[in-house]
Scaffold this active site. Structure first.
Site, PDB file in Angstrom:
ATOM      1  N   GLU B  73       0.807  -1.221   0.000  1.00 47.90           N
ATOM      2  CA  GLU B  73       0.000   0.000   0.000  1.00 47.90           C
ATOM      3  C   GLU B  73       0.842   1.275   0.000  1.00 47.90           C
ATOM      4  OE1 GLU B  73      -0.757  -2.663   1.805  1.00 47.90           O
ATOM      5  OE2 GLU B  73      -2.747  -3.205   1.071  1.00 47.90           O
ATOM      6  N   HIS B 142     -11.757  -3.802   7.874  1.00 47.61           N
ATOM      7  CA  HIS B 142     -12.228  -3.582   6.494  1.00 47.61           C
ATOM      8  C   HIS B 142     -13.514  -2.758   6.469  1.00 47.61           C
ATOM      9  CE1 HIS B 142      -9.445  -6.866   5.622  1.00 47.61           C
ATOM     10  NE2 HIS B 142      -9.658  -6.750   4.338  1.00 47.61           N
TER      11      HIS B 142
END
Lengths: 343, 338
Positions: B73, B142
């Site tokens: 990321e 999430h």
């Protein structure tokens, strides 16, 4: 070795290293006199061979990022020492109008995508610059300069993997000065074979002695031109020694004095001088002339920095966003609006 | 930021489409119009995006412009930054906004500050798309709403489209933004449908989605739809709530917000974000400053609970505002109505 490196480049390596050292010594003096902005001043004295050797192997149009100890690299890439010194002093005439300082000097016109105060923080940007170069056919190579400390940062490895995976025109340049602040590299990493580590990512990797600038230049040139030719990303680690402490005021009590004395003997400037004099390519007089010119340049830079103005207070609200958008409202102005019912 | 974006010919305005299709169309149109626009992230290519947003884009634009990345990321964001500084217009995707924590240095220390630190020499024209929010029992890592993190960071624009038209137009505007935009797509909205209008206001303009004179429901993203349901419920009882969709937090349309609350005298802020030091806290402070003399009641905040998001469906649903809870809070806000 000398047959693969032009004589002009050999002399330029020496001249550049002298300019770097003169610059670093001068800003160090300014700091001790309280004439720099803040205490975040990380000098690269002793590491000039890495900075000059790699930077002079780059071409116009190539881009790069540097780290907190990055003055020397930018001097070698053509940075204007007057605007650099003004930036370090926090003046409006500096490269970043006094907002960046020593650790955030940048110059888009010279491909300097910015110095970074986060260890490893500037590394992935060269992956992006390499991607842009490849996608847009720019023909440029992007080089990430960082220290041995960044070799222990995850972002370094994410970036190496991507650059190798996508065969980008990118070179990772680790300047190993043996210390991450006060921690010697063998207390930070179980293995010191950084080139081997880079090879593990699929990078073409080479380890060189930073105190032998011609070897650095030759190795870096090969990696940079290989990357430019689309043959894949590279890694170079240049091993040297940090002559001073972490920041200018740090007297590095954590280092063994004998080690320091030995380390400071590994002087890339003296090595190059002796090499050139030995081959009859340089005289003592010419060497002294390099120093005189460098000192004059730093005199001019110092007086430029000193005579320059501080930034006006209102400039602090500029450059947060693109000028097409309104700047942030100053806190007191907001307060006035609240009390005046005009928010 | 407010410069008009030229309209493509091939988009089916006036038709009902899914939120994710609107996002895909926005990306497609910008990639067709400008070869500098690239899409980069995990599973954006062959997989077509974890929620199908980028399906078909790899086939149309090829691997040079739709780049599948490893699970890195920080490097995704950092690569987009460097590319944006050297001539590309990257759309970077973080599969879930929760993963932004892995990339926060690149987002907050680099992308947000580069223009400033370098004295305005260069900006970072990139979009960082990410999926946010609850609704699918995706768990604590999430499902978050992290807009406050980005809103807290000077230099970042923050967009939270709630409607199909905003998904399309705000994303296109974000791609044209000279500054980095964090573009947060609510996972519970991807399959939602709406009519794609042929225009939308620019970033920084709040839109009243329903008129009302008794209170102002201040919201954005998925909670807009909960607020509209609550407002319908309240209308049956004679309570008319104005529903204000902020659309972007930075830039924020404080003027429209203040005008509404001055008119109604009552504000209920509805967010999925957690309460403490969350987006609702800043909104509350701004409303108080701008509307102090007009307030009939304390400003109320109905936010996500101050807990990690739990998986079990009843717990997850109970941890964020629902239409029922919004209506209940609104009634209490109006308990002393004369």
């Amino acid at each position: 070795m000398s047959e693969t490196i032009p004589v002009a480049t050999r002399l330029e390596l020496l001249r550049t290293m002298i300019r770097i050292r003169a610059f670093e010594e001068r800003v160090g003096e300014l700091f001790l006199r309280g004439e720099t902005a803040g205490s975040m001043l990380h000098l690269s004295v002793g590491e000039e061979g890495a900075a000059a050797g790699i930077a002079l192997a780059m071409q116009p149009g190539d881009t790069f990022t540097t780290h907190h100890r990055g003055h020397g690299i930018f001097v070698a890439r053509g940075g204007d020492t007057q605007r650099m010194m003004a930036e370090i002093a926090g003046k409006i005439t500096g490269y970043c109008r006094g907002k960046g300082g020593s650790m955030h000097i940048a110059d888009m016109s010279l491909g300097h995508l910015g110095a970074n105060a986060i260890v490893g923080g500037g590394i992935p940007a060269v992956v992006g610059a390499g991607l842009a170069s490849k996608t847009l056919g720019q023909g440029s190579v992007s080089v990430a300069f960082f220290g041995d400390g960044a070799m222990q940062q995850g972002i370094c490895f994410e970036s190496m993997n991507l650059a190798a995976l996508w065969k980008l025109p990118v070179v990772f340049a680790a300047i190993n000065n043996q210390y991450g602040m006060g921690t010697r590299i063998d207390r930070a990493s179980a293995t010191l074979d950084f080139a081997g580590r880079a090879r593990g990512f699929g990078l073409e990797a080479v380890e060189v002695d930073a105190t032998q600038p011609e070897r650095v230049w030759i190795a870096a040139s090969a990696l940079i031109e290989r990357a430019r030719a689309g043959q894949g990303a590279g890694f170079i680690v240049a091993n040297g020694y940090r002559f001073y402490g972490h920041a200018r005021k740090d007297k590095s009590p954590y280092r063994d004095p004998a080690e320091e004395a030995e380390g400071r003997k590994r002087d890339p400037i003296l090595n190059q001088k002796n090499l050139l004099i030995g081959e009859g390519l340089l005289t003592e007089t010419e060497y002294e002339a390099f120093w005189q010119a460098a000192n004059l340049e730093m005199d001019a830079a110092e007086s430029f920095a000193k005579q320059s103005e501080w930034p006006g207070l209102s400039t602090m609200f500029e450059d947060v966003y693109d000028p097409s958008s309104p700047p942030p409202v100053p806190v007191e102005e907001r307060l006035n609006r609240v009390l005046g019912g005009a928010l | 930021m407010t410069s008009p974006v030229p309209e493509p010919q091939s988009v089916a305005f006036g038709q009902e489409i899914e939120y994710r299709a609107a996002l895909r169309e926005a990306i497609r149109q910008e990639m067709r119009a400008d070869p500098r626009v690239i899409l980069i992230g995990e599973e954006v290519g062959r997989y077509g995006g974890a929620y199908g947003v980028s399906k078909g884009l790899l086939e149309e634009f090829g691997e040079a412009r739709v780049l599948d990345t490893p699970i890195s990321e920080a490097a995704i964001v950092g690569t987009a930054i460097g590319a944006a500084m050297t001539g590309l217009r990257p759309i970077a995707e973080l599969m879930y906004v929760d993963f932004a924590y892995l990339a926060m240095d690149q987002i907050a220390n680099q992308a947000a500050k580069i223009r400033y630190m370098f004295g305005g020499q260069i900006g970072v024209p990139m979009v960082l798309r990410a999926t946010m929010g609850t609704g699918r029992s995706s768990g604590a890592q999430h499902s978050q709403s992290l807009e406050a993190l980005f809103w807290h960071t000077p230099g970042l624009r923050v967009a939270l489209p709630a409607t199909v038209s905003d998904a399309y137009f705000l994303l296109r505007q974000a791609i044209h933004s000279p500054d980095p935009v964090v573009f947060l797509e609510h996972k519970a909205l991807y399959a939602s449908k709406g009519v794609l209008q042929d225009q939308a206001p620019p970033m920084g303009v709040a839109v009243s989605r329903r008129p009302g004179q008794h209170l102002t429901l201040v919201t954005y993203s998925r909670q807009l739809h909960h607020c509209l349901q609550a407002a319908d419920e309240l209308a049956a009882e004679g309570i008319e709530a104005e529903v204000l969709d902020l659309r972007t937090l930075n830039p924020l349309d404080l003027e429209t917000l203040a005008q509404s609350v001055r008119r109604t005298g009552r504000a209920l802020i509805v967010t999925e974000d957690t309460l403490t030091a969350g987006a609702s806290a800043e909104l509350s402070a701004l409303i108080q400053e701008a509307c102090f003399d007009y307030l009939e009641e304390p400003i109320l905040r109905l936010s996500g609970e101050d807990i990690p998001i739990p998986v079990s469906p009843p717990l997850e649903a109970g941890s964020v505002p629902s239409p029922d809870r919004i209506a209940r809070a609104a009634r209490r806000l109006l308990r002393r109505r004369g």
